[in-house]
Each structure stands twice: as C-alpha cells, then as structure tokens.
Enzyme design. Structure first.
Site, PDB file in Angstrom:
ATOM      1  N   ARG A 138     -11.586   6.226   9.831  1.00 60.01           N
ATOM      2  CA  ARG A 138     -11.068   4.862   9.932  1.00 60.01           C
ATOM      3  C   ARG A 138     -12.096   3.846   9.439  1.00 60.01           C
ATOM      4  O   ARG A 138     -11.758   2.839   8.813  1.00 60.01           O
ATOM      5  CB  ARG A 138     -10.686   4.575  11.384  1.00 60.01           C
ATOM      6  CG  ARG A 138     -10.055   3.218  11.600  1.00 60.01           C
ATOM      7  CD  ARG A 138      -8.790   3.059  10.800  1.00 60.01           C
ATOM      8  NE  ARG A 138      -8.068   1.840  11.129  1.00 60.01           N
ATOM      9  CZ  ARG A 138      -7.022   1.398  10.457  1.00 60.01           C
ATOM     10  NH1 ARG A 138      -6.577   2.082   9.429  1.00 60.01           N
ATOM     11  NH2 ARG A 138      -6.405   0.301  10.802  1.00 60.01           N
ATOM     12  N   HIS A 174      -7.816  -5.452   0.041  1.00 61.91           N
ATOM     13  CA  HIS A 174      -6.539  -4.766   0.172  1.00 61.91           C
ATOM     14  C   HIS A 174      -5.754  -5.251   1.403  1.00 61.91           C
ATOM     15  O   HIS A 174      -4.531  -5.276   1.399  1.00 61.91           O
ATOM     16  CB  HIS A 174      -6.803  -3.260   0.252  1.00 61.91           C
ATOM     17  CG  HIS A 174      -5.553  -2.431   0.243  1.00 61.91           C
ATOM     18  ND1 HIS A 174      -4.598  -2.542  -0.743  1.00 61.91           N
ATOM     19  CD2 HIS A 174      -5.096  -1.489   1.106  1.00 61.91           C
ATOM     20  CE1 HIS A 174      -3.606  -1.694  -0.487  1.00 61.91           C
ATOM     21  NE2 HIS A 174      -3.883  -1.053   0.625  1.00 61.91           N
ATOM     22  N   ASP A 175      -6.483  -5.646   2.439  1.00 58.95           N
ATOM     23  CA  ASP A 175      -5.847  -6.155   3.655  1.00 58.95           C
ATOM     24  C   ASP A 175      -5.006  -7.409   3.419  1.00 58.95           C
ATOM     25  O   ASP A 175      -4.230  -7.799   4.289  1.00 58.95           O
ATOM     26  CB  ASP A 175      -6.912  -6.500   4.706  1.00 58.95           C
ATOM     27  CG  ASP A 175      -7.172  -5.346   5.658  1.00 58.95           C
ATOM     28  OD1 ASP A 175      -6.316  -4.437   5.728  1.00 58.95           O
ATOM     29  OD2 ASP A 175      -8.224  -5.347   6.321  1.00 58.95           O
ATOM     30  N   SER A 193       0.836  -1.197   0.000  1.00 61.93           N
ATOM     31  CA  SER A 193       0.000   0.000   0.000  1.00 61.93           C
ATOM     32  C   SER A 193       0.879   1.259   0.000  1.00 61.93           C
ATOM     33  O   SER A 193       1.724   1.397  -0.876  1.00 61.93           O
ATOM     34  CB  SER A 193      -0.932  -0.051   1.216  1.00 61.93           C
ATOM     35  OG  SER A 193      -1.975   0.849   1.083  1.00 61.93           O
ATOM     36  N   ASP A 231      -8.457  -7.233  -4.234  1.00 56.61           N
ATOM     37  CA  ASP A 231      -8.099  -5.867  -3.824  1.00 56.61           C
ATOM     38  C   ASP A 231      -8.680  -4.876  -4.824  1.00 56.61           C
ATOM     39  O   ASP A 231      -8.136  -4.666  -5.898  1.00 56.61           O
ATOM     40  CB  ASP A 231      -6.568  -5.738  -3.765  1.00 56.61           C
ATOM     41  CG  ASP A 231      -6.121  -4.364  -3.255  1.00 56.61           C
ATOM     42  OD1 ASP A 231      -6.972  -3.482  -3.068  1.00 56.61           O
ATOM     43  OD2 ASP A 231      -4.904  -4.194  -3.041  1.00 56.61           O
TER      44      ASP A 231
END
Lengths: 196, 374
Positions: B223, B350-351, B154, B317
């Site tokens: 967040r 994405h994690d 990222s 992702d």
C-alpha cells in the site's frame, strides 16, 4: 453574429461534417450545428475553453493543432476550419496541408497584417501594426506569424492549393475591393486536389 | 428534489450458481458469485437514466453517502449526490464492486462452497474482462438494457473501456478517467514490488492465512508503494516537504524522522484493517494483465464501439500519464467516434480523479446533459 462566422455559415453546405481547429469555446461550431445541421468536433489547447465547449454541447479534443491533426484519416471531414488560429501555430505550412488532407475543403481566416491602418503605422510612425484586429504589442502577442492576405495567396500558389473563394472583412462589413489594402481579416475557402 | 442521499445500504446480488458458473478468461469457472453494489437516486420509467460507476484497485461499492455508523462518506461522495456531477435527482447511479475483491463480492477470502473453506490461492485468476462480465449480470438483473454512462478512474477506467468494447449496444457513453489501454512495464513493476512484499511476508503462508495472522506487514508495504505512485512530487512536497515528525532534529537512527515516513506507515497500517492481502494480489494482477492491444492495433479494437467517449487525464499523473489517455482518443478519432478529451491541471498526481471534484464536475455534468438529451 460575428461577421467571420456569418461568412463561414453562408458558405458551408447543410449537414456537413466539420472540424474546427482552435475552436475556442465552440461558438462557431454551435452556430454551424444549429443553423446548418452540421455535425462536428473541435481541437483546442486552452483548458478553460474546453469546459466552455462541453457546456456548449460540443465534442472537443484538448491539445495542439499540429499534433492532433495527425490523428484523423484522409478526407474525414467535409470542412476543416482554421479561423484566427493559423497565425498562432508553430508550423503553418504543415497545418494547412494537414487540414487539406483531413478535410475536403478548408476555411482559413487570417488577420491582415498589411491592412491600410497597419501600413500607415509602419510607414509613418515606424512601429509595427497594433489595431483593433491586431491588438497585441510585439512582446505579448500570441501570433507567431505575420502575413498579409496577398502573402497567403502566394503561399497557396506555391503549394498548389486552389482558392475557391476569398472574402475580406473590414470592420463588421465585407470589404468589396482591394481587400489586401482594406480588409482587417480575410476568409479563404481552399481545396487541394492530390491528383497531380 | 432531494437534498441529501439519506442512509445508504450496500446490496448483494448472487448469480452463476452451479452448474451455470461464469467462464473466466483463463478458461476456469467461478460460481456462485456475489457482487456487492450500491444505488443512489431513482431509475426512471424507461430505464434510460442509469449510470454505472466503477472503482479503482482498493475501492468498493460504497461510492457515496453515509451508511449506518459511517464516519466518512463513500469514496466519490464529492461527485455523486443531489446537484453533484452525477446528479441523483436526475440519474440512477449504480456502483458495483469487482470479483476478486474483499468488500462483499466473491474473492479469495470468500468461502468456497465446495470445500467450506476460504478460497485462498485456489481462487481463479480474474481479469478486467471477467469483472465486467460479472457486472453485466448485475445490470441485467436490474432490468437495464442500456446504460446512460459507464464511468470510472484508474482500474475503473479500464472496466469502462472493457464495457464499451464487450457490450457495445448497452453503453451509451463511456467516461474513462486517468486510465490506460494496457499496463506498461513500469506500472507492472510497481505492482510486482507490492506483490513481492506480500508474498515474502512469513505470515502470508502461500495465501492460506485466513483465521490466522494476516500478512499485514507485506500488505502495508504494498500500500505504501501504491500511495507513492498515486501522489506527485509536487503534492508530496506541498504536504510534507522535509518536515520532521514529532521531533525537533534528525534522530541519527532508523526510527521515523520525516512526516512522509509517518504518513506512509499510517496509510499502510490503516489499509491492512480494511483490505485483504490476497485480493491485492488478484486485483493488481488483473490490472497488469489488462491489454487491449493484445491481438490487434488499437484503432482496430475501437472500430465497432457505439458509445460516445469522454476521456479525462491530469497533468501531474505520472502513473497513468497523458499520452496513455491520448492513445484511447486517437484510436477513437481514427474511427470517427464521438470523443471529448481534457487534461485537467492538477498537482494531485493519479489521486486527482478522487480529489479534483470541481473541474471534473464541470466537464462531466455538461457532457452527461448532452448525452442524456441525445
């Protein structure tokens, strides 16, 4: 060593740069790097094969041959190899011409759908060929294209591609004569001069 | 051969003292600067085994192992340690924090020595390039001339690309994971919603809230949005689906009904305990400003890089989709650079770069073997 690898190895110049399209686990590239001091990279669509390539110390790009080929500049490799992968691509003409654009010379290895055993199956049994080199049934084959070595020769003629060499493989041996009849696999070395 | 990392301590490196401040991309000067960092493993004699690990937006220098009183190990503990992808029996691993952050490095919550007050919004806007330039001072201070590898996912991946471009002679290999050469309108848009949430929180006070009430609601919302973009539809469906939280039937009111609501709220609220709202503004801005195509086309940008590259992306992702990784790969191929790329099958969105340790390890450990031997 596999006979097709041996033929490519014997016909490639030392220290060449190589792009292997559909390189699988990178075995052929490893052989060329080790035996001939070549440097090179591969393109492979299968994720599991990518891990094996990297384990074999090969630089590899994950993707479709058809699209990945577009990323390379003209004549950026001494050789491009399309071994046992051409029959699985969607647009073989585009891929071969693309390979000839990117490589100075191109090796193409194709299974011969008109080998005598196959012809026998078609003529006598009335079924499409299923042989050691063409092990798949029609409903689960990765092959999209069915061609003979003669068909490929004709294709080269139409597309003004020079065939520098043809070697037919029958079993584990080189087929000495009448390869369209006896060879299970044909390895072609091609070149295309753009000055027309 | 060690079997465990042992107790980890965060270290601090201070440089760019007045009048030798760091000149930022904006033209403004920043100094003195402190960078928080951690190291794992031993630097070998010829200093050829150093790997620099770079973190994502909300990450920090604590990448692996346990610090004193830690309950949870560092954020990439599944990748760094004895026998792991970044094998600390073999490699010397450094994880550096970024300027603009709030985890021990100089950022908006730091005290400005000129005023003896927190910088707040008087902290200059920093870019990915600035973060990398600061890290170069740290690497120089460790006496390392050439990094065996620079790696990150990222925003960490953006720093990796910047390292390879800014310091061509100092990076032997670059491992860029789930990243991009520039933020698209969609990526900027998600960040902007987060920033708006913070800046419209009455407690934000123009960024001058230190010693008072922090804009917790705004940061929590920022967040929450972030978390949505880091997951995939599949992973959310798998984990939460339409399950209800602590109730048997729908409430027909606006309290939390669904587990996903409770989860996001929990993640938002716990984040506020450990992160500074202004740092979120600054770092998210740095990501949005990142644009390697700013001056010329990408193939020109990568013309002079000398590192080998490994580019990793993940099937699910959607925040940093595959084609953005492929753009990097294409630009490298056109220039005849050594590049390997893989799209790893994963449902984690994405994690995935934080979670998919097994597949990433398979690729990275063997790739590093080749680079280390070369």
């Amino acid at each position: 060593m596999r006979t097709d690898y041996k033929i490519i190895l014997d016909n490639i110049k030392k220290n060449s740069t190589v792009l292997d399209l559909g390189c699988g686990d990178g075995e052929l590239l490893s052989v060329l790097i080790k035996e001939k001091g070549c440097s090179g990279t591969g393109i492979e669509i299968n994720e599991d094969a990518i891990y094996k390539c990297v384990e074999n110390g090969i630089a590899v790009s994950h993707g479709d041959i058809d699209t990945e080929l577009l990323d390379y500049p003209d004549k950026s490799f001494d050789y491009v190899i399309l071994n046992e992968s051409l029959q699985e691509v969607l647009n073989p003409q585009k891929v071969i011409l693309g390979a000839l654009r990117v490589g100075k010379k191109v090796f193409v290895g194709i299974p011969n759908f008109c080998q005598i055993k196959g012809r026998f199956q078609v003529a006598i049994r009335g079924t499409v060929p299923v042989t050691k080199d063409l092990p798949h049934q029609w409903f689960d084959t990765p092959n999209l294209r069915f061609l003979s070595l003669k068909d490929f020769r004709k294709f080269c003629e139409i597309n003004k591609i020079d065939i520098l060499k043809v070697v037919g493989i029958s079993g584990n041996n080189i087929a000495p004569v009448l390869y369209n009849l006896f060879a299970d696999i044909g390895i072609f070395l091609l070149e295309k001069n753009n000055e027309e | 051969m060690k079997k465990e990392l042992g107790i980890i301590e965060t270290k601090y490196f201070t440089f760019a003292e007045v009048p030798n401040e760091l000149v930022l991309k904006s033209g403004e000067k920043l100094g003195p600067i402190t960078l928080a960092y951690e190291t794992y493993g031993e630097l070998n004699k010829d200093k050829s085994n150093a790997i620099l690990v770079l973190h994502a937006l909300s990450g920090d220098a604590h990448a692996a192992g346990l610090k004193k009183d830690d309950k949870k190990p560092g954020w990439w503990d599944n990748m760094i340690g004895p026998g792991k992808a970044f094998d600390t029996n073999k490699y010397f691993v450094i994880c550096s924090n970024v300027i603009g952050g709030c985890k021990g490095s100089t950022g908006p919550s730091s005290i400005n020595p000129k005023t003896n007050k927190s910088y707040g919004l008087s902290f200059p806007v920093v870019t990915i390039e600035d973060m990398v330039n600061a890290q170069k001072y740290l690497i120089d201070s460790l006496g390392i001339e050439k990094l065996l590898s620079v790696v990150g996912g990222s925003m960490g991946g953006m720093q990796v690309l910047q390292w390879a471009l800014s310091y061509t002679d100092n990076v032997k290999s670059a491992i860029a994971i789930a990243t991009s050469v520039r933020h698209t309108a969609q990526q900027i848009a998600f960040h902007e919603v987060g920033r708006e949430a913070i800046m419209t929180d009455p407690d934000w006070q123009g960024g001058d809230y230190y010693g008072k009430t922090a804009p917790a609601r705004g940061l929590s919302v920022a967040r929450m949005i972030g978390h949505i973009t880091y997951m995939s539809e599949e992973s959310m469906e798998e984990k939460f689906g339409r399950k209800l939280k602590d109730k048997e039937r729908l409430g027909y009111d606006f309290s939390s009904d669904f587990e996903i609501e409770g989860y996001l709220k929990y993640r938002g609220d716990s984040f506020v305990q450990r992160f500074d709202a202004n740092s979120w503004l600054y770092i998210s801005k740095a990501l949005d400003y990142f644009n390697l195509k700013e001056k010329t086309k990408l193939s020109n940008v990568f013309k002079d890089v000398k590192s080998s590259f490994l580019v990793i992306s993940f099937t699910s992702d959607w925040l940093y989709p595959r084609y953005q990784s492929k753009d990097i790969v294409k630009a490298l191929k056109i220039n005849g650079k050594d590049v390997t790329d893989i799209e790893i099958k994963s449902s984690y969105g994405h994690d995935a770069f934080l979670v998919e340790a097994e597949s990433q390890s398979k690729i990275i450990s063997h790739y590093l073997d080749r680079i280390y031997k070369a």
